[in-house]
Design a protein around this motif. Structure first.
Motif, PDB file in Angstrom:
ATOM      1  N   SER A 131       0.900  -1.613  -0.013  1.00 34.94           N
ATOM      2  CA  SER A 131      -0.263  -0.062   0.291  1.00 34.94           C
ATOM      3  C   SER A 131       0.798   1.813  -0.068  1.00 34.94           C
ATOM      4  CB  SER A 131      -1.387   0.335   1.353  1.00 34.94           C
ATOM      5  OG  SER A 131      -0.240   0.187   2.411  1.00 34.94           O
ATOM      6  N   HIS A 132       1.690   1.339   0.758  1.00 33.41           N
ATOM      7  CA  HIS A 132       2.796   2.326   0.742  1.00 33.41           C
ATOM      8  C   HIS A 132       2.490   3.431   1.600  1.00 33.41           C
ATOM      9  CE1 HIS A 132       6.488   3.536  -0.686  1.00 33.41           C
ATOM     10  NE2 HIS A 132       6.319   4.918  -0.923  1.00 33.41           N
ATOM     11  N   PHE A 133       1.097   3.276   2.426  1.00 34.81           N
ATOM     12  CA  PHE A 133       1.001   4.162   3.057  1.00 34.81           C
ATOM     13  C   PHE A 133       1.817   4.807   3.780  1.00 34.81           C
ATOM     14  CE2 PHE A 133      -3.538   2.437   2.632  1.00 34.81           C
ATOM     15  CZ  PHE A 133      -3.514   4.128   1.384  1.00 34.81           C
ATOM     16  N   GLN A 134       2.643   6.071   4.360  1.00 30.57           N
ATOM     17  CA  GLN A 134       3.607   6.526   5.111  1.00 30.57           C
ATOM     18  C   GLN A 134       3.494   7.859   5.949  1.00 30.57           C
ATOM     19  OE1 GLN A 134       7.977   4.609   3.366  1.00 30.57           O
ATOM     20  NE2 GLN A 134       6.901   5.735   1.642  1.00 30.57           N
ATOM     21  N   THR A 135       3.752   8.065   7.288  1.00 32.41           N
ATOM     22  CA  THR A 135       3.570   9.439   7.244  1.00 32.41           C
ATOM     23  C   THR A 135       4.145  10.829   6.469  1.00 32.41           C
ATOM     24  OG1 THR A 135       3.643   8.654   9.420  1.00 32.41           O
ATOM     25  CG2 THR A 135       4.262  10.855   9.485  1.00 32.41           C
ATOM     26  N   PHE A 136       3.792  11.263   6.176  1.00 33.46           N
ATOM     27  CA  PHE A 136       4.865  12.485   5.200  1.00 33.46           C
ATOM     28  C   PHE A 136       5.643  13.202   6.484  1.00 33.46           C
ATOM     29  CE2 PHE A 136      -0.145  14.530   4.932  1.00 33.46           C
ATOM     30  CZ  PHE A 136      -0.243  13.765   3.845  1.00 33.46           C
ATOM     31  N   HIS A 137       6.838  13.142   5.376  1.00 29.63           N
ATOM     32  CA  HIS A 137       8.403  13.652   5.012  1.00 29.63           C
ATOM     33  C   HIS A 137       8.357  14.338   6.444  1.00 29.63           C
ATOM     34  CE1 HIS A 137       8.705  10.378   2.213  1.00 29.63           C
ATOM     35  NE2 HIS A 137      10.214  10.188   2.767  1.00 29.63           N
ATOM     36  N   HIS A 138       7.169  15.647   6.297  1.00 30.53           N
ATOM     37  CA  HIS A 138       8.000  17.271   6.991  1.00 30.53           C
ATOM     38  C   HIS A 138       6.831  16.897   8.359  1.00 30.53           C
ATOM     39  CE1 HIS A 138       3.158  17.199   5.513  1.00 30.53           C
ATOM     40  NE2 HIS A 138       3.123  18.154   6.521  1.00 30.53           N
ATOM     41  N   VAL A 139       6.851  15.392   8.687  1.00 29.04           N
ATOM     42  CA  VAL A 139       5.279  15.537   9.646  1.00 29.04           C
ATOM     43  C   VAL A 139       6.373  15.643  11.356  1.00 29.04           C
ATOM     44  CG1 VAL A 139       4.090  14.138  11.016  1.00 29.04           C
ATOM     45  CG2 VAL A 139       3.283  15.128   9.031  1.00 29.04           C
ATOM     46  N   ASP A 140       6.390  16.079  12.224  1.00 24.26           N
ATOM     47  CA  ASP A 140       7.503  16.117  13.448  1.00 24.26           C
ATOM     48  C   ASP A 140       6.788  14.888  14.463  1.00 24.26           C
ATOM     49  OD1 ASP A 140       8.833  18.195  12.639  1.00 24.26           O
ATOM     50  OD2 ASP A 140       8.087  19.346  14.645  1.00 24.26           O
ATOM     51  N   SER A 141       7.768  13.781  14.817  1.00 23.34           N
ATOM     52  CA  SER A 141       7.310  12.662  15.471  1.00 23.34           C
ATOM     53  C   SER A 141       8.087  12.651  16.412  1.00 23.34           C
ATOM     54  CB  SER A 141       7.709  11.002  14.881  1.00 23.34           C
ATOM     55  OG  SER A 141       9.232  11.226  14.906  1.00 23.34           O
ATOM     56  N   ALA A 142       7.566  11.523  17.883  1.00 27.62           N
ATOM     57  CA  ALA A 142       8.340  11.930  18.932  1.00 27.62           C
ATOM     58  C   ALA A 142       9.314  11.168  19.091  1.00 27.62           C
ATOM     59  CB  ALA A 142       7.199  10.729  19.866  1.00 27.62           C
ATOM     60  N   PRO A 143      10.052  10.103  18.138  1.00 29.91           N
ATOM     61  CA  PRO A 143      11.277   9.965  18.744  1.00 29.91           C
ATOM     62  C   PRO A 143      12.051  11.076  17.969  1.00 29.91           C
ATOM     63  CG  PRO A 143      10.415   8.710  16.473  1.00 29.91           C
ATOM     64  CD  PRO A 143       9.196   9.074  17.529  1.00 29.91           C
ATOM     65  N   LEU A 144      11.403  11.991  16.942  1.00 26.07           N
ATOM     66  CA  LEU A 144      12.370  13.085  16.103  1.00 26.07           C
ATOM     67  C   LEU A 144      12.275  14.132  17.052  1.00 26.07           C
ATOM     68  CD1 LEU A 144      11.947  14.461  13.299  1.00 26.07           C
ATOM     69  CD2 LEU A 144      11.837  15.944  15.230  1.00 26.07           C
ATOM     70  N   LEU A 145      11.270  14.869  17.866  1.00 27.68           N
ATOM     71  CA  LEU A 145      11.239  15.502  18.817  1.00 27.68           C
ATOM     72  C   LEU A 145      12.235  15.381  20.386  1.00 27.68           C
ATOM     73  CD1 LEU A 145       7.882  16.902  18.287  1.00 27.68           C
ATOM     74  CD2 LEU A 145       9.588  17.884  17.777  1.00 27.68           C
ATOM     75  N   PHE A 146      11.923  13.749  21.115  1.00 27.25           N
ATOM     76  CA  PHE A 146      13.095  13.889  21.884  1.00 27.25           C
ATOM     77  C   PHE A 146      14.689  12.781  21.090  1.00 27.25           C
ATOM     78  CE2 PHE A 146       8.868  12.428  23.404  1.00 27.25           C
ATOM     79  CZ  PHE A 146       9.081  12.943  24.852  1.00 27.25           C
ATOM     80  N   ASN A 147      15.032  13.146  20.432  1.00 31.73           N
ATOM     81  CA  ASN A 147      16.134  13.205  20.007  1.00 31.73           C
ATOM     82  C   ASN A 147      16.834  14.694  20.058  1.00 31.73           C
ATOM     83  OD1 ASN A 147      16.003  10.348  19.066  1.00 31.73           O
ATOM     84  ND2 ASN A 147      15.800  10.634  17.231  1.00 31.73           N
ATOM     85  N   GLN A 148      15.815  15.241  19.432  1.00 25.97           N
ATOM     86  CA  GLN A 148      15.955  16.529  19.116  1.00 25.97           C
ATOM     87  C   GLN A 148      16.363  17.441  20.922  1.00 25.97           C
ATOM     88  OE1 GLN A 148      14.213  19.089  16.049  1.00 25.97           O
ATOM     89  NE2 GLN A 148      14.248  20.373  18.132  1.00 25.97           N
ATOM     90  N   ALA A 149      15.904  17.014  22.091  1.00 24.84           N
ATOM     91  CA  ALA A 149      16.175  16.821  23.381  1.00 24.84           C
ATOM     92  C   ALA A 149      16.977  16.701  24.094  1.00 24.84           C
ATOM     93  CB  ALA A 149      14.562  17.080  24.133  1.00 24.84           C
ATOM     94  N   GLY A 150      17.766  15.654  23.726  1.00 22.33           N
ATOM     95  CA  GLY A 150      18.829  14.580  23.771  1.00 22.33           C
ATOM     96  C   GLY A 150      18.344  13.517  24.845  1.00 22.33           C
ATOM     97  N   TYR A 151      17.577  12.881  24.723  1.00 23.39           N
ATOM     98  CA  TYR A 151      16.505  11.923  24.222  1.00 23.39           C
ATOM     99  C   TYR A 151      17.466  10.423  23.801  1.00 23.39           C
ATOM    100  CZ  TYR A 151      13.227  13.117  28.555  1.00 23.39           C
ATOM    101  OH  TYR A 151      12.877  13.748  29.250  1.00 23.39           O
ATOM    102  N   GLN A 152      18.040   9.061  24.739  1.00 21.04           N
ATOM    103  CA  GLN A 152      17.815   8.142  23.998  1.00 21.04           C
ATOM    104  C   GLN A 152      16.340   7.694  23.825  1.00 21.04           C
ATOM    105  OE1 GLN A 152      21.116   5.483  25.295  1.00 21.04           O
ATOM    106  NE2 GLN A 152      19.565   3.957  25.054  1.00 21.04           N
TER     107      GLN A 152
END
Length: 508
Positions: A81-102
């Motif tokens: 189906s190839h349904f995927q989240t849009f590339h410009h959308v922020d996700s929890a792992p992206l935001l927590f990576n940015q905040a210095g989380y593992q």
């Protein structure tokens, strides 16, 4: 619970197709001691709702704080189906990576693409060996302690999803598991058959096997919470447990009836009241803001490109201990839902508004049959249901009404919790129907929903012609017998170029 960490950690546990089959939610016949213990240590939310009743879509709303028509995960993340989240959308792992989380995930992922969900540790697996998942989780905890970083770990359980290779089965093969996992004996006569499915021998057989898979989920939760305790991190970790959608039976999973979206949400928040039962309405789009709030991060924070739509959920930490219904000026008394696809061939877009008393469904493609997910169609339960003496029913709903649904449904949940008696055509309910339709419309406009339809067309797309005087009849569907526009009330919703504005904002 001893503490050795100065950080605010997060452990998110997601079951697959569980629904509210948990002891602490009133299912007396199920054995879920670990989840019952977690609820006794934390808060049990009794009115938590997924935005959609489909695996990938529901997970995407948890991870992004956006409904599926906003984040692009319209259906299952599957190669066909190839349904995927849009590339410009922020996700929890992206935001927590940015905040210095593992950040890390163990087990089922089922969203994509990986660059939108950039967990630093990615242990994807379709195993039902919950002891393996706990071991991987403990290794992750140890690494986070060693690096002296806060962590955000998600564990995606495969259970209690159906075995997609074998009809009627749920992965209950003892030799697949070690001695830390036992498969309990369950008697068919002891299981509880819910009101929304039929009391039949094959239904009982499948629920018996379903119970075993639920018990395995519970075992996995206990194992990973024990691991968190052993590592001395329990006192500094926000633990959230939920399910992506309702049980894997027709009339539940893939529908926006309550059987599909009214789900467990158990939260252990360090310092909160133990054993609290919170009656306030929670949407799954509230989970990411809550995690950001716990971490002390800006709830409106964005990724580096800043293109993601604004999250509309709210942190429920300020009301987490409340065992009364918070005033509407402080907290929401309604939730919205958005479903478009399950599998690629399962197109049936619906938008809903649910308040404490009423539920409104806008069935956009109502002229289509309501589709069967493959695993539900292939179930032994459905095979027996369809061969019943007519009129065939699914629970107390006729099979015909399950498959052929009207453009709008309206239910009084206090008097009709099964959502059987549609009030949309009742003369005395027209004021309420129009009010709820309008509220859903305004929400669709706010969220840029391409499935905001008038005259059978997407108002969001047609809005690019608004500057040219384009008008569209206010009716929901195209009337082929009376297609003219003269003397017809025109919609007030074609009032801005939302389509082009969206393109400009996201550079697509």
């Amino acid at each position: 619970m001893a503490s050795s960490s100065p950080h605010k950690n997060i452990l998110l546990l997601i079951a697959d197709d569980l629904g509210k089959y948990v002891g602490c939610y009133g299912c007396k016949s199920i054995k879920t001691p670990s989840l019952d213990k977690l609820a006794a240590q934390g808060v049990r939310f009794d009115n938590a709702f997924a935005s959609t009743a489909s695996c990938s879509g529901s997970r995407s709303t948890i991870y992004t704080g956006l409904h599926t028509h906003e984040n692009g995960q319209y259906g299952l993340h599957w190669f066909r189906s190839h349904f995927q989240t849009f590339h410009h959308v922020d996700s929890a792992p992206l935001l927590f990576n940015q905040a210095g989380y593992q950040t890390g995930i163990v087990g089922k992922i089922h969203v994509g693409p990986p660059e939108v969900y950039p967990w630093q540790v990615r242990k994807e697996s379709d195993t039902r060996d919950v002891a393996w998942a706990a071991d991987e989780g403990e290794a992750f905890f140890k690494a986070a302690k060693h690096s002296n970083r806060p962590f955000f770990l998600t564990v995606g359980y495969i259970d209690p999803h159906r075995d997609i290779q074998t009809r009627g089965e749920f992965g209950n093969v003892p030799e697949q598991y070690g001695d830390r996992i036992s498969i309990p004996e369950v008697k068919e006569e002891d299981v509880e058959i819910p009101h929304w499915i039929n009391e039949l021998p094959q239904t009982r057989y499948e629920f018996k096997e379903y119970y075993k898979a639920i018990n395995r989920t519970d075992t996995g939760v206990g194992l990973i919470l024990d691991a968190l305790e052993r590592q001395g991190l329990a006192e500094d970790t926000l633990v959230i447990f939920t399910s992506d959608n309702g049980p894997p039976f027709i009339n539940s999973k893939t529908t926006l009836y309550d059987a599909g979206i009214h789900l467990p949400l158990i939260v252990r928040h360090p310092g909160s009241k133990k054993g609290a039962v919170n009656p306030n309405m929670i949407s799954f789009i509230d989970i990411l803001p809550t995690m950001l709030d716990w971490a002390g991060l800006d709830l409106a924070m964005k990724g580096k490109d800043g293109l993601s739509p604004p999250r509309r959920g709210r942190s429920f930490l300020p009301i987490i201990d409340r065992e009364d219904e918070v005033d509407a000026s402080t907290w929401q008394h309604e939730v919205y839902g958005s479903h478009t696809f399950h599998e690629m061939q399962n197109y049936w877009p619906t938008r809903i508004l649910r308040t404490k008393q009423y539920k409104y469904h806008r069935n956009i493609a109502w002229r289509l049959d309501f589709p069967f997910a493959a695993d539900l169609y292939a179930s032994l339960a459905f095979e027996e249901i369809r061969n019943m003496d007519p009129p065939v029913k699914v629970g107390n709903r006729t099979l015909k009404d399950y498959i052929f649904r009207p453009p709008e449904e309206l239910y009084d949940l206090e008097n009709d919790p099964e959502e059987i008696h549609n009030l949309a055509e009742d003369e005395e309910s027209q004021k309420l129907l129009l009010e709820m339709r309008e509220r859903v419309t305004e929400w669709q406009k706010e969220t840029g929903d391409l499935w905001l339809y008038r005259d059978g067309q997407s108002v969001t797309v047609l809005s690019r012609y608004a500057k040219d005087g384009m008008e569209v009849p206010e009716r929901l569907d195209f009337d082929a017998e009376n297609p003219g526009t003269k003397g017809v009330v025109m919609t007030k919703h074609l009032d801005k170029d939302a389509y082009s504005a969206g393109i400009k904002e996201t550079k697509y």
